[in-house]
Motif scaffolding. Structure first.
Motif, short mmCIF file in Angstrom:
data_model
loop_
_atom_site.label_atom_id
_atom_site.label_comp_id
_atom_site.label_asym_id
_atom_site.label_seq_id
_atom_site.Cartn_x
_atom_site.Cartn_y
_atom_site.Cartn_z
N SER A 123 52.97 19.69 29.78
CA SER A 123 53.29 21.08 29.44
C SER A 123 53.49 21.27 27.94
CB SER A 123 54.55 21.53 30.19
OG SER A 123 55.62 20.72 29.81
N LYS A 124 53.47 20.17 27.19
CA LYS A 124 53.68 20.30 25.73
C LYS A 124 52.47 20.98 25.08
CE LYS A 124 57.72 18.60 25.32
NZ LYS A 124 58.83 19.35 24.72
N GLY A 131 45.90 17.02 28.12
CA GLY A 131 45.63 16.29 29.35
C GLY A 131 46.06 14.85 29.22
N GLY A 132 45.57 14.02 30.13
CA GLY A 132 46.01 12.63 30.14
C GLY A 132 44.88 11.65 30.40
N GLU A 143 46.50 8.94 45.82
CA GLU A 143 47.57 9.93 46.02
C GLU A 143 48.26 10.28 44.70
OE1 GLU A 143 48.30 11.91 48.58
OE2 GLU A 143 46.42 10.97 49.21
N ASP A 144 48.50 9.26 43.87
CA ASP A 144 49.15 9.50 42.58
C ASP A 144 48.21 10.25 41.63
OD1 ASP A 144 51.34 8.24 43.53
OD2 ASP A 144 51.16 6.43 42.30
N PHE A 145 46.96 9.82 41.61
CA PHE A 145 45.98 10.45 40.72
C PHE A 145 45.86 11.94 41.09
CE2 PHE A 145 41.29 10.19 39.07
CZ PHE A 145 41.68 10.67 37.84
N LYS A 146 45.76 12.18 42.38
CA LYS A 146 45.62 13.54 42.89
C LYS A 146 46.82 14.40 42.48
CE LYS A 146 43.94 14.67 47.48
NZ LYS A 146 44.02 14.18 48.82
N SER A 147 47.99 13.82 42.62
CA SER A 147 49.18 14.58 42.28
C SER A 147 49.17 14.95 40.79
CB SER A 147 50.40 13.77 42.72
OG SER A 147 51.45 13.93 41.84
N ILE A 148 48.71 14.04 39.94
CA ILE A 148 48.62 14.35 38.50
C ILE A 148 47.53 15.41 38.27
CG2 ILE A 148 48.16 13.42 36.19
CD1 ILE A 148 49.24 10.71 37.20
N ILE A 149 46.42 15.26 38.98
CA ILE A 149 45.30 16.21 38.83
C ILE A 149 45.73 17.64 39.18
CG2 ILE A 149 43.09 16.89 39.89
CD1 ILE A 149 42.44 13.83 39.96
N TYR A 150 46.63 17.76 40.15
CA TYR A 150 47.05 19.11 40.55
C TYR A 150 48.21 19.64 39.70
CZ TYR A 150 43.77 19.13 44.40
OH TYR A 150 42.61 19.13 45.13
N THR A 151 48.53 18.96 38.60
CA THR A 151 49.57 19.49 37.70
C THR A 151 49.17 20.88 37.22
OG1 THR A 151 49.96 17.24 36.90
CG2 THR A 151 50.85 19.02 35.55
N LEU A 176 44.45 14.00 24.33
CA LEU A 176 45.18 13.63 25.54
C LEU A 176 46.32 12.67 25.19
CD1 LEU A 176 42.09 12.64 27.75
CD2 LEU A 176 42.92 14.93 27.21
N TYR A 177 47.23 12.53 26.14
CA TYR A 177 48.25 11.49 26.05
C TYR A 177 47.91 10.41 27.08
CZ TYR A 177 52.31 8.71 26.87
OH TYR A 177 53.12 7.61 27.03
N GLY A 178 48.14 9.15 26.74
CA GLY A 178 47.97 8.07 27.71
C GLY A 178 49.05 7.03 27.52
N GLY A 179 49.53 6.47 28.62
CA GLY A 179 50.58 5.44 28.55
C GLY A 179 51.60 5.70 29.64
N SER A 180 51.41 5.01 30.80
CA SER A 180 52.33 5.14 31.93
C SER A 180 52.53 6.59 32.37
CB SER A 180 53.67 4.47 31.61
OG SER A 180 53.47 3.09 31.36
N LEU A 181 51.47 7.37 32.29
CA LEU A 181 51.53 8.73 32.84
C LEU A 181 51.52 8.61 34.36
CD1 LEU A 181 51.46 11.61 31.53
CD2 LEU A 181 49.04 11.65 32.06
N LYS A 182 52.41 9.32 35.02
CA LYS A 182 52.52 9.22 36.47
C LYS A 182 52.99 10.55 37.05
CE LYS A 182 56.77 6.67 35.48
NZ LYS A 182 56.76 5.64 34.49
N PRO A 183 52.98 10.68 38.38
CA PRO A 183 53.36 11.97 38.96
C PRO A 183 54.73 12.45 38.48
CG PRO A 183 52.35 10.61 40.64
CD PRO A 183 52.47 9.75 39.41
N SER A 184 55.68 11.52 38.31
CA SER A 184 57.03 11.96 37.97
C SER A 184 57.20 12.45 36.53
CB SER A 184 58.02 10.82 38.24
OG SER A 184 57.67 9.70 37.47
N ASN A 185 56.29 12.09 35.62
CA ASN A 185 56.46 12.59 34.24
C ASN A 185 55.32 13.50 33.79
OD1 ASN A 185 54.33 10.83 33.59
ND2 ASN A 185 55.69 9.19 32.92
N ALA A 186 54.34 13.72 34.67
CA ALA A 186 53.14 14.46 34.25
C ALA A 186 53.46 15.89 33.80
CB ALA A 186 52.12 14.46 35.38
#
Ligand code: PGA
Length: 251
Positions: free
Chosen positions: A223-224, A229-230, A240-248, A208-218
């Protein structure tokens, strides 16, 4: 075909009992509806609640650390044996905050990985370089030694059961994110070290990647090719933010 991602929240030392109750209900609901794998690592005091609220859902859950000893005179510590009565699946091991603030070493990370695996838990082994190491061009050396020492003595079957998380220290909680290319570069390098050691494929390893992962960069990061995952800190605290990342949804 959509890639199945692992999206795991690290709550760190956040949330009161009143806050986490509805939060875990939402995690259960979102995990049951998502196509991706959802997980959450809670503070120890909420593990019992996570067990009650998540054990009948698709969400994986666990903790952010553990001691490697089974029991004894270790005031304030939590043993792997204690965790097993609560349906624990995930144990974060060697998070950079623990390495930096609580003197965790590559040797203790290695020992904890072994113990966690022996209890049937999935270690989420964290690794990553500091900003100084990156600026001096030493990020690959640092990552290589963390990986090699962290998995020393483990078998191919062991590493296939683990989750790894590349978390560049300069990107954790700072708002600075590694670019998707930087993350892919290190993750592919780190997978390569493990794959070569055991004669397995990059696809056999979950990283996984971790470090300031958020809806706008997920979407960009997830996709790499080699990123599975993250591990999400700050952004998992707001449902709301977690959910948005989960639905990537990425290919
Ligand atoms: P962050 O934390 O998302 O707040 O940067 C990630 C982590 O430390 O696991």
């Amino acid at each position: 075909m959509a890639k199945k991602l692992y999206l795991i929240g690290n709550l760190k030392m956040n949330m009161t009992r009143q806050e986490i109750e509805p939060y875990l209900d939402s995690v259960a609901e979102v995990a049951n509806n998502a196509n991706n794998v959802v997980g959450v690592c809670v503070p120890f005091v909420y593990l019992c609640m996570a067990n009650k609220k998540l054990s009948n859902s698709k969400a994986l859950y666990g903790v952010q650390n553990m001691n490697s000893k089974e029991s004894g005179a270790y005031t304030g510590e939590i043993s792997p044996k204690m965790l097993q009565d609560f349906g624990t699946k995930l144990v974060i091991i060697g998070h950079s905050e623990r390495r930096q603030m609580y003197n965790e070493t590559d040797a203790s990370v290695n020992e904890k990985n072994k113990v966690a695996l022996s209890y049937g838990y999935t270690p989420i082994m964290c690794f990553g370089e500091t900003i100084d190491e990156r600026e001096q061009g030493r990020e690959f050396d640092r990552v290589r030694s963390q990986i090699e020492l962290g998995i020393d003595g483990l078998t191919a079957e062991d590493v296939k059961r683990m989750i790894f998380a590349y978390e560049p220290i300069w990107a954790i909680g700072t708002g600075k994110t590694a670019t998707s290319d930087q993350a892919q570069e290190i993750i592919s390098f780190a997978k390569g070290i493990i794959a070569e050691k055991y004669g397995i494929k990059n696809e056999d390893i979950v990283m996984l990647y971790g470090g300031s992962l958020k809806p706008s960069n997920a979407t960009d990061i997830l996709s790499k090719k080699d990123i599975d995952g993250g591990l999400i800190g700050g952004a998992c605290l707001k449902m709301e933010d977690f959910k948005s990342i989960i639905y990537t949804n990425v290919e």
